[in-house]
Design a protein around this motif. Sequence first.
Motif, PDB file in Angstrom:
ATOM      1  N   TYR A  40       0.929  -1.643  -0.230  1.00  0.00           N
ATOM      2  CA  TYR A  40       0.060  -0.331   0.029  1.00  0.00           C
ATOM      3  C   TYR A  40       0.867   1.108  -0.001  1.00  0.00           C
ATOM      4  CZ  TYR A  40      -3.728   3.528   1.029  1.00  0.00           C
ATOM      5  OH  TYR A  40      -4.693   3.632   1.260  1.00  0.00           O
ATOM      6  N   ALA A  41       0.893   1.939  -0.501  1.00  0.00           N
ATOM      7  CA  ALA A  41       1.742   3.690  -0.757  1.00  0.00           C
ATOM      8  C   ALA A  41       0.448   4.992  -1.402  1.00  0.00           C
ATOM      9  CB  ALA A  41       2.233   2.740  -2.504  1.00  0.00           C
TER      10      ALA A  41
ATOM     11  N   GLN B 124       3.175   0.771   3.206  1.00  0.00           N
ATOM     12  CA  GLN B 124       2.321   0.593   4.620  1.00  0.00           C
ATOM     13  C   GLN B 124       1.895  -1.305   4.390  1.00  0.00           C
ATOM     14  OE1 GLN B 124      -0.614   3.219   5.430  1.00  0.00           O
ATOM     15  NE2 GLN B 124       0.741   4.835   4.826  1.00  0.00           N
ATOM     16  N   SER B 125       1.254  -1.892   4.971  1.00  0.00           N
ATOM     17  CA  SER B 125       0.640  -2.900   4.776  1.00  0.00           C
ATOM     18  C   SER B 125      -0.269  -3.178   3.894  1.00  0.00           C
ATOM     19  CB  SER B 125       0.321  -3.775   6.040  1.00  0.00           C
ATOM     20  OG  SER B 125       1.417  -3.699   7.264  1.00  0.00           O
ATOM     21  N   LEU B 126      -0.824  -3.865   3.428  1.00  0.00           N
ATOM     22  CA  LEU B 126      -2.063  -3.566   2.638  1.00  0.00           C
ATOM     23  C   LEU B 126      -3.177  -4.224   2.675  1.00  0.00           C
ATOM     24  CD1 LEU B 126      -0.514  -6.202  -0.917  1.00  0.00           C
ATOM     25  CD2 LEU B 126      -1.672  -3.427  -0.698  1.00  0.00           C
ATOM     26  N   PRO B 127      -3.867  -3.445   2.965  1.00  0.00           N
ATOM     27  CA  PRO B 127      -5.969  -3.799   4.129  1.00  0.00           C
ATOM     28  C   PRO B 127      -5.713  -4.928   2.495  1.00  0.00           C
ATOM     29  CG  PRO B 127      -5.932  -1.043   2.658  1.00  0.00           C
ATOM     30  CD  PRO B 127      -4.297  -2.105   2.477  1.00  0.00           C
ATOM     31  N   LYS B 128      -7.040  -5.307   3.804  1.00  0.00           N
ATOM     32  CA  LYS B 128      -8.015  -6.798   3.485  1.00  0.00           C
ATOM     33  C   LYS B 128      -8.165  -7.345   1.921  1.00  0.00           C
ATOM     34  CE  LYS B 128      -7.531 -11.436   4.673  1.00  0.00           C
ATOM     35  NZ  LYS B 128      -6.918 -11.764   4.925  1.00  0.00           N
ATOM     36  N   ASP B 129      -8.892  -6.098   2.022  1.00  0.00           N
ATOM     37  CA  ASP B 129      -9.724  -6.105   0.217  1.00  0.00           C
ATOM     38  C   ASP B 129      -8.140  -5.532  -0.552  1.00  0.00           C
ATOM     39  OD1 ASP B 129      -8.931  -3.132   0.951  1.00  0.00           O
ATOM     40  OD2 ASP B 129     -11.042  -2.569  -0.195  1.00  0.00           O
ATOM     41  N   MET B 130      -7.167  -4.608  -0.552  1.00  0.00           N
ATOM     42  CA  MET B 130      -6.538  -4.840  -1.317  1.00  0.00           C
ATOM     43  C   MET B 130      -5.432  -6.325  -1.688  1.00  0.00           C
ATOM     44  SD  MET B 130      -5.911  -1.107  -1.373  1.00  0.00           S
ATOM     45  CE  MET B 130      -6.982   0.480  -1.186  1.00  0.00           C
ATOM     46  N   GLU B 131      -5.225  -6.715  -0.446  1.00  0.00           N
ATOM     47  CA  GLU B 131      -4.330  -7.904  -0.305  1.00  0.00           C
ATOM     48  C   GLU B 131      -5.254  -8.958  -1.274  1.00  0.00           C
ATOM     49  OE1 GLU B 131      -3.868 -11.128   2.717  1.00  0.00           O
ATOM     50  OE2 GLU B 131      -3.363  -9.052   3.817  1.00  0.00           O
ATOM     51  N   ASN B 132      -6.714  -9.190  -0.853  1.00  0.00           N
ATOM     52  CA  ASN B 132      -7.356 -10.528  -1.617  1.00  0.00           C
ATOM     53  C   ASN B 132      -7.377  -9.521  -3.229  1.00  0.00           C
ATOM     54  OD1 ASN B 132      -7.599 -11.753   0.665  1.00  0.00           O
ATOM     55  ND2 ASN B 132      -9.528 -10.253   1.098  1.00  0.00           N
ATOM     56  N   LYS B 133      -7.938  -8.413  -3.728  1.00  0.00           N
ATOM     57  CA  LYS B 133      -7.692  -8.062  -4.740  1.00  0.00           C
ATOM     58  C   LYS B 133      -6.852  -8.389  -5.856  1.00  0.00           C
ATOM     59  CE  LYS B 133      -8.680  -3.800  -8.230  1.00  0.00           C
ATOM     60  NZ  LYS B 133      -8.782  -2.867  -7.550  1.00  0.00           N
ATOM     61  N   TYR B 134      -5.753  -7.570  -5.098  1.00  0.00           N
ATOM     62  CA  TYR B 134      -3.885  -8.398  -6.010  1.00  0.00           C
ATOM     63  C   TYR B 134      -3.018  -9.361  -5.297  1.00  0.00           C
ATOM     64  CZ  TYR B 134      -4.438  -3.377  -7.460  1.00  0.00           C
ATOM     65  OH  TYR B 134      -5.157  -2.017  -8.009  1.00  0.00           O
ATOM     66  N   ARG B 135      -3.764 -10.194  -5.048  1.00  0.00           N
ATOM     67  CA  ARG B 135      -3.338 -11.693  -4.495  1.00  0.00           C
ATOM     68  C   ARG B 135      -4.057 -12.685  -6.088  1.00  0.00           C
ATOM     69  NH1 ARG B 135      -2.124 -15.477  -0.930  1.00  0.00           N
ATOM     70  NH2 ARG B 135      -2.127 -14.085   1.261  1.00  0.00           N
ATOM     71  N   GLU B 136      -5.851 -11.912  -6.148  1.00  0.00           N
ATOM     72  CA  GLU B 136      -5.913 -13.033  -7.177  1.00  0.00           C
ATOM     73  C   GLU B 136      -5.707 -12.373  -8.636  1.00  0.00           C
ATOM     74  OE1 GLU B 136      -8.537 -15.382  -9.132  1.00  0.00           O
ATOM     75  OE2 GLU B 136      -7.881 -14.681  -6.947  1.00  0.00           O
ATOM     76  N   LYS B 137      -5.340 -10.894  -8.394  1.00  0.00           N
ATOM     77  CA  LYS B 137      -5.652 -10.584 -10.095  1.00  0.00           C
ATOM     78  C   LYS B 137      -3.935 -10.786 -10.466  1.00  0.00           C
ATOM     79  CE  LYS B 137      -4.291  -5.851 -11.659  1.00  0.00           C
ATOM     80  NZ  LYS B 137      -5.388  -5.271 -12.487  1.00  0.00           N
TER      81      LYS B 137
END
Length: 201
Positions: free
Chosen positions: A151-152, A160-173
């Motif tokens: 997260y930037a 910074q740490s990725l928020p949970k929603d972005m973590e899920n989104k970009y892991r899938e991406k």
Amino acid sequence: MNVEQIKETYTEGMTIVLEEMKGEKTMPDGLRGTVKFVDDVGQIHMNWENGSSLALNIEEDKFFTMEEKKMISVILVEPGKYPKKIDIEDSLEAMQEVVGGYIEEYMPFDDDVAIVCNEKGKMNGAELNRAVYDKDGELMDIVAGKFFLCYAPIESETFQSLPKDMENKYREKFRFPERFFKQNDEIKVVPYKPINKEMER
């Protein structure tokens, strides 16, 4: 450190990152857990993220708290492997170690999410990793070598740490590894599943 000092230092709910637990192959380096309580002999009872409840012994085990080192949670993306969440120290040296050289920040997304990669990955012949596309699905770039996503936000001077929603989104991406080849002067990108279990982690 006596028992009372251990109890004062390691309080309920504190996050601990494991570096080494002797003789326990199921407790890998980097495993995170939260403190439940410290017993009367000074053992730190834990809830580990892998489901284990093994206690820590400060004389034998190696670990640190998230408070002792400024850590951030990021998504690591390696060639030929599925993405995975890791915790890294919020320092230039730690980030360089992850990508294998000087870092470059690349922000091609609408979200405040950065790709942090090796700035000389392509020049050094690093293995091509993942494609990056624009809003219309057109290929913009290919990242070479290992990279991580963090997260930037524009108002922050640090990653910074990725928020949970972005973590899920970009892991899938970036879920599937990709192969690249040329066909009729165009670059083709083919996602594939890793061959073995080791590559899935």
